[in-house]
Write an enzyme that holds these catalytic residues in place. Structure first.
Site, PDB file in Angstrom:
ATOM      1  N   THR A 132       0.826  -1.215   0.000  1.00 55.32           N
ATOM      2  CA  THR A 132       0.000   0.000   0.000  1.00 55.32           C
ATOM      3  C   THR A 132       0.857   1.260   0.000  1.00 55.32           C
ATOM      4  OG1 THR A 132      -1.479   1.289   1.419  1.00 55.32           O
ATOM      5  CG2 THR A 132      -0.107  -0.308   2.535  1.00 55.32           C
ATOM      6  N   ASP A 133       0.285   2.351  -0.501  1.00 55.51           N
ATOM      7  CA  ASP A 133       0.976   3.653  -0.444  1.00 55.51           C
ATOM      8  C   ASP A 133       1.032   4.197   0.988  1.00 55.51           C
ATOM      9  OD1 ASP A 133      -1.720   4.349  -0.117  1.00 55.51           O
ATOM     10  OD2 ASP A 133      -1.750   5.813  -1.746  1.00 55.51           O
ATOM     11  N   GLU A 134       0.226   3.598   1.891  1.00 56.43           N
ATOM     12  CA  GLU A 134       0.163   4.133   3.259  1.00 56.43           C
ATOM     13  C   GLU A 134       1.485   3.963   4.009  1.00 56.43           C
ATOM     14  OE1 GLU A 134      -3.496   3.353   5.346  1.00 56.43           O
ATOM     15  OE2 GLU A 134      -4.594   3.119   3.470  1.00 56.43           O
ATOM     16  N   TYR A 158      -2.002  -0.588  10.910  1.00 56.15           N
ATOM     17  CA  TYR A 158      -2.110  -1.249   9.595  1.00 56.15           C
ATOM     18  C   TYR A 158      -0.903  -0.936   8.722  1.00 56.15           C
ATOM     19  CZ  TYR A 158      -3.345  -1.682   4.658  1.00 56.15           C
ATOM     20  OH  TYR A 158      -3.309  -1.959   3.313  1.00 56.15           O
ATOM     21  N   LYS A 162       2.154  -3.359   7.277  1.00 56.67           N
ATOM     22  CA  LYS A 162       2.451  -3.539   5.849  1.00 56.67           C
ATOM     23  C   LYS A 162       3.895  -3.122   5.562  1.00 56.67           C
ATOM     24  CE  LYS A 162       0.074  -4.667   2.897  1.00 56.67           C
ATOM     25  NZ  LYS A 162      -0.273  -6.017   2.346  1.00 56.67           N
TER      26      LYS A 162
HETATM   27  P1  NAD Z   1      -9.563  -7.592   1.977  1.00 62.28           P
HETATM   28  O1  NAD Z   1      -9.558  -7.298   3.434  1.00 62.28           O
HETATM   29  O2  NAD Z   1     -10.795  -7.326   1.178  1.00 62.28           O
HETATM   30  O3  NAD Z   1      -9.180  -9.124   1.717  1.00 62.28           O
HETATM   31  C1  NAD Z   1      -8.155  -9.770   2.414  1.00 62.28           C
HETATM   32  C2  NAD Z   1      -8.317 -11.272   2.177  1.00 62.28           C
HETATM   33  O4  NAD Z   1      -7.232 -11.939   2.860  1.00 62.28           O
HETATM   34  C3  NAD Z   1      -9.618 -11.847   2.737  1.00 62.28           C
HETATM   35  O5  NAD Z   1     -10.214 -12.692   1.789  1.00 62.28           O
HETATM   36  C4  NAD Z   1      -9.177 -12.612   3.970  1.00 62.28           C
HETATM   37  O6  NAD Z   1     -10.012 -13.728   4.259  1.00 62.28           O
HETATM   38  C5  NAD Z   1      -7.770 -13.045   3.569  1.00 62.28           C
HETATM   39  N1  NAD Z   1      -6.899 -13.296   4.734  1.00 62.28           N
HETATM   40  C6  NAD Z   1      -6.740 -12.517   5.834  1.00 62.28           C
HETATM   41  N2  NAD Z   1      -5.868 -13.080   6.677  1.00 62.28           N
HETATM   42  C7  NAD Z   1      -5.443 -14.237   6.094  1.00 62.28           C
HETATM   43  C8  NAD Z   1      -4.517 -15.246   6.469  1.00 62.28           C
HETATM   44  N3  NAD Z   1      -3.855 -15.182   7.637  1.00 62.28           N
HETATM   45  N4  NAD Z   1      -4.316 -16.295   5.622  1.00 62.28           N
HETATM   46  C9  NAD Z   1      -5.000 -16.364   4.456  1.00 62.28           C
HETATM   47  N5  NAD Z   1      -5.899 -15.440   4.058  1.00 62.28           N
HETATM   48  C10 NAD Z   1      -6.109 -14.383   4.852  1.00 62.28           C
HETATM   49  O7  NAD Z   1      -8.319  -6.785   1.394  1.00 62.28           O
HETATM   50  P2  NAD Z   1      -8.130  -6.087  -0.020  1.00 62.28           P
HETATM   51  O8  NAD Z   1      -8.707  -4.719   0.030  1.00 62.28           O
HETATM   52  O9  NAD Z   1      -8.555  -7.022  -1.102  1.00 62.28           O
HETATM   53  O10 NAD Z   1      -6.539  -5.925  -0.035  1.00 62.28           O
HETATM   54  C11 NAD Z   1      -5.694  -6.923  -0.606  1.00 62.28           C
HETATM   55  C12 NAD Z   1      -4.255  -6.497  -0.452  1.00 62.28           C
HETATM   56  O11 NAD Z   1      -4.053  -5.229  -1.068  1.00 62.28           O
HETATM   57  C13 NAD Z   1      -3.815  -6.320   1.009  1.00 62.28           C
HETATM   58  O12 NAD Z   1      -2.502  -6.809   1.145  1.00 62.28           O
HETATM   59  C14 NAD Z   1      -3.856  -4.814   1.228  1.00 62.28           C
HETATM   60  O13 NAD Z   1      -2.919  -4.409   2.207  1.00 62.28           O
HETATM   61  C15 NAD Z   1      -3.479  -4.311  -0.151  1.00 62.28           C
HETATM   62  N6  NAD Z   1      -4.000  -2.974  -0.473  1.00 62.28           N
HETATM   63  C16 NAD Z   1      -5.344  -2.731  -0.467  1.00 62.28           C
HETATM   64  C17 NAD Z   1      -5.815  -1.463  -0.795  1.00 62.28           C
HETATM   65  C18 NAD Z   1      -7.295  -1.153  -0.852  1.00 62.28           C
HETATM   66  O14 NAD Z   1      -7.647  -0.003  -1.140  1.00 62.28           O
HETATM   67  N7  NAD Z   1      -8.191  -2.089  -0.614  1.00 62.28           N
HETATM   68  C19 NAD Z   1      -4.917  -0.447  -1.117  1.00 62.28           C
HETATM   69  C20 NAD Z   1      -3.548  -0.729  -1.091  1.00 62.28           C
HETATM   70  C21 NAD Z   1      -3.102  -2.010  -0.790  1.00 62.28           C
HETATM   71  P1  TYD Z   2     -10.884   3.836   3.943  1.00 67.19           P
HETATM   72  O1  TYD Z   2     -11.819   3.414   2.850  1.00 67.19           O
HETATM   73  O2  TYD Z   2     -11.022   3.194   5.293  1.00 67.19           O
HETATM   74  O3  TYD Z   2      -9.394   3.666   3.377  1.00 67.19           O
HETATM   75  P2  TYD Z   2      -7.972   4.169   4.009  1.00 67.19           P
HETATM   76  O4  TYD Z   2      -8.164   4.532   5.422  1.00 67.19           O
HETATM   77  O5  TYD Z   2      -7.126   2.945   3.840  1.00 67.19           O
HETATM   78  O6  TYD Z   2      -7.537   5.328   3.156  1.00 67.19           O
HETATM   79  O7  TYD Z   2     -11.026   5.395   4.132  1.00 67.19           O
HETATM   80  C1  TYD Z   2     -10.822   6.291   3.049  1.00 67.19           C
HETATM   81  C2  TYD Z   2     -10.909   7.689   3.594  1.00 67.19           C
HETATM   82  O8  TYD Z   2     -12.254   7.939   4.021  1.00 67.19           O
HETATM   83  C3  TYD Z   2     -10.044   7.904   4.825  1.00 67.19           C
HETATM   84  O9  TYD Z   2      -9.504   9.228   4.790  1.00 67.19           O
HETATM   85  C4  TYD Z   2     -11.016   7.754   5.982  1.00 67.19           C
HETATM   86  C5  TYD Z   2     -12.315   8.260   5.413  1.00 67.19           C
HETATM   87  N1  TYD Z   2     -13.555   7.630   5.952  1.00 67.19           N
HETATM   88  C6  TYD Z   2     -14.594   8.455   6.407  1.00 67.19           C
HETATM   89  O10 TYD Z   2     -14.502   9.710   6.369  1.00 67.19           O
HETATM   90  N2  TYD Z   2     -15.712   7.851   6.891  1.00 67.19           N
HETATM   91  C7  TYD Z   2     -15.855   6.505   6.965  1.00 67.19           C
HETATM   92  O11 TYD Z   2     -16.910   6.007   7.479  1.00 67.19           O
HETATM   93  C8  TYD Z   2     -14.784   5.673   6.486  1.00 67.19           C
HETATM   94  C9  TYD Z   2     -14.900   4.177   6.534  1.00 67.19           C
HETATM   95  C10 TYD Z   2     -13.657   6.296   5.972  1.00 67.19           C
END
Ligand code: NAD
Ligand code: TYD
Length: 352
Positions: A132-134, A158, A162
Site C-alpha cells: 500500500t501507499d500508506e 495497519y 504492511k
Molecule cells: P480484503 O480485506 O478485502 O481481503 C483480504 C483477504 O485476505 C480476505 O479474503 C481474507 O479472508 C484473507 N486473509 C486474511 N488473513 C489471512 C490469512 N492469515 N491467511 C490467508 N488469508 C487471509 O483486502 P483487499 O482490500 O482485497 O486488499 C488486498 C491487499 O491489497 C492487502 O494486502 C492490502 O494491504 C493491499 N492494499 C489494499 C488497498 C485497498 O484499497 N483495498 C490499497 C492498497 C493495498
Molecule cells: P478507507 O476506505 O477506510 O481507506 P484508508 O483509510 O485505507 O484510506 O477510508 C478512506 C478515507 O475515508 C479515509 O480518509 C477515511 C475516510 N472515511 C470516512 O470519512 N468515513 C468513513 O466512514 C470511512 C470508513 C472512511
C-alpha cells in the site's frame, strides 16, 4: 499454476476473476475466509477446474509447503492481509499476526520451495507482494506525490504492519536472492469491496437511509485506483517487473473525501433517486476524526508507466459510476456480506 493468497477478498477475487478470464494459468487460491473473505465473490468460477480453492492460513507452514510442491507453483501473488485501518486501531494484533508473521512464514515456505527447484524453474519463479501507499506516511498539500524512493513513515498499526512486510520481502531478495517484486498502490475501489471502506459504505448507507459518516473535516485526500486497473498493473509487474524492484500504482485521481461522497450522492440521485425526492447529501454527517488520520496520499506512477507501459484505463468519473451501478445491481451480495458480525462492527465503531 500460480498461488494467490487472499483471493476471496476484494482485490484478490477481482484479480483471480480477471486472470482466468484473460487466459492465465490455473490458480490455487489460499484464503482464511476472515470476515473480509467471501466465497460468493468467486461464484462465477464454481465447477471451473482452473480454480482450486483452499481454506487456510498463510502462516500454516505445512499447508503452504504442500501447496507449493503439489501444484508446482511458478508464482505467488500475495494479497492476504488484514486491510482496514480503523480495525487496526481497535485491535492491532491480527495485523501483526497476518501481515508480518504470516508474510514471514509465507516467505520462508517460498524460499525453501524455490531453492530446491531445477534451474529453469528457479529462474522463472516470482513472488509478487501487494502493498500500500500508506507505508510512505502523509503528504502536505504541496508535497510531490509518493515516489518509490520516499522514506517509509507509516502512521497506523495497519500501515506499520504492511511496512514491516515490505521490509521482509526486500530482505529475502537481497539476502537469499528470492525473486520478488513489490507493488505499492493507492486506495482501490470497484465491485466486491466489503462495505466497511468509504465508497461501498457510503453507497450502502445512502440506500438504507442511514447517515453518511465523514471523519473530521472531510478534507483528507486519497488517490483512487479502479480495481480492474490495479489488476492489470499487477499482471504487468508479474510479467515484466524487475526483480527486487518496487512499483507504485495509482489512479491519477486525487480527491478529498467530502468530494468523493458528493460525487456518490450525485450519481445516486440520478440512478436511484430517494423516494422523498430529496438529495442524498442530506444524509451527510460529520463524525469524530480517526486517530492519527493521514491527511493526503498521492502516487507518482511514472516508474511503472515508463518501464512496464502501464496506465489506468478508468478515470474517477467512469470508474465511480461503474462501481455505483455494480452495487445497485448486486444488492443481495451486499445483504449477504453485511451479516451479524458486520453489524456489530458498525455499532462499535460508529457508536455515538
Ligand atoms: P480484503 O480485506 O478485502 O481481503 C483480504 C483477504 O485476505 C480476505 O479474503 C481474507 O479472508 C484473507 N486473509 C486474511 N488473513 C489471512 C490469512 N492469515 N491467511 C490467508 N488469508 C487471509 O483486502 P483487499 O482490500 O482485497 O486488499 C488486498 C491487499 O491489497 C492487502 O494486502 C492490502 O494491504 C493491499 N492494499 C489494499 C488497498 C485497498 O484499497 N483495498 C490499497 C492498497 C493495498
Ligand atoms: P478507507 O476506505 O477506510 O481507506 P484508508 O483509510 O485505507 O484510506 O477510508 C478512506 C478515507 O475515508 C479515509 O480518509 C477515511 C475516510 N472515511 C470516512 O470519512 N468515513 C468513513 O466512514 C470511512 C470508513 C472512511
Amino acid at each position: 499454476m500460480i498461488l494467490v493468497t487472499g483471493g476471496a477478498g476484494f482485490i484478490g477475487s477481482n484479480f483471480v476473476l480477471d486472470w482466468l478470464a484473460g487466459g492465465g494459468e490455473p490458480v490455487v487460491n489460499l484464503d482464511k475466509l476472515t470476515y473480509a473473505g467471501n466465497l460468493e465473490n468467486l461464484a462465477p468460477l464454481s465447477g471451473d477446474p482452473r480454480h482450486v480453492f483452499v481454506r487456510g492460513d498463510i502462516g500454516d507452514r505445512e499447508l503452504v509447503a504442500g501447496l507449493l510442491t503439489n501444484h508446482r507453483i511458478r508464482a505467488i501473488v500475495h494479497f492476504a492481509a488484514e486491510s482496514h485501518v480503523d480495525r487496526s486501531i481497535h485491535g492491532p494484533e491480527d495485523f501483526i499476526e497476518t501481515n508480518i508473521v504470516g508474510t514471514f512464514r509465507l516467505l520462508e515456505a517460498a524460499r525453501a520451495y524455490w531453492s530446491a527447484l531445477p534451474a529453469a524453474e528457479r529462474d522463472a519463479f516470482r513472488f509478487l507482494h501487494v502493498s500500500t501507499d500508506e507505508v510512505y506516511g502523509s503528504l502536505a498539500p504541496d508535497d510531490p506525490p509518493f515516489a518509490e524512493t520516499n522514506q517509509y513513515q507509516p502512521n497506523s498499526p495497519y500501515s506499520a504492519s504492511k511496512a514491516a512486510s515490505d521490509h521482509l520481502v526486500r530482505g529475502y531478495h537481497h539476502t537469499y536472492g528470492l525473486p520478488v517484486v513489490t507493488t505499492n498502490c493507492s486506495n482501490n475501489y470497484g465491485p466486491l469491496q466489503f462495505p466497511e471502506k468509504l465508497i461501498p459504505l457510503v453507497i450502502a448507507n445512502a440506500l438504507a437511509g442511514k447517515p453518511l459518516p465523514i471523519y473530521g473535516d472531510g478534507r483528507q485526500i486519497r488517490d483512487w485506483l479502479y480495481v480492474g486497473d490495479h489488476c492489470s498493473a499487477i499482471r504487468r509487474a508479474l510479467a515484466a517487473g524487475r526483480l527486487g524492484e518496487v512499483y507504485n500504482i495509482g489512479g491519477a485521481s486525487e480527491q478529498a473525501n467530502i468530494d468523493v461522497v458528493h460525487t456518490l450522492c450525485r450519481i445516486l440521485d440520478e440512478e436511484r433517486p430517494r423516494a422523498d425526492g430529496k438529495p442524498y447529501t442530506e444524509q451527510i454527517t460529520y463524525v469524530k476524526d480517526r486517530p492519527g488520520h493521514d491527511r493526503r496520499y498521492a502516487i507518482d506512477a511514472r516508474k511503472i508507466t515508463g518501464e512496464l507501459g502501464w496506465t489506468p484505463a478508468e478515470t474517477f468519473e467512469t470508474g465511480i459510476r461503474r462501481t455505483v451501478r455494480w452495487y445497485l445491481d448486486h444488492q443481495p451480495w451486499v445483504a449477504n456480506v453485511t451479516s451479524g458480525a458486520y453489524r456489530d462492527w458498525i455499532a462499535k465503531h460508529y457508536a455515538g
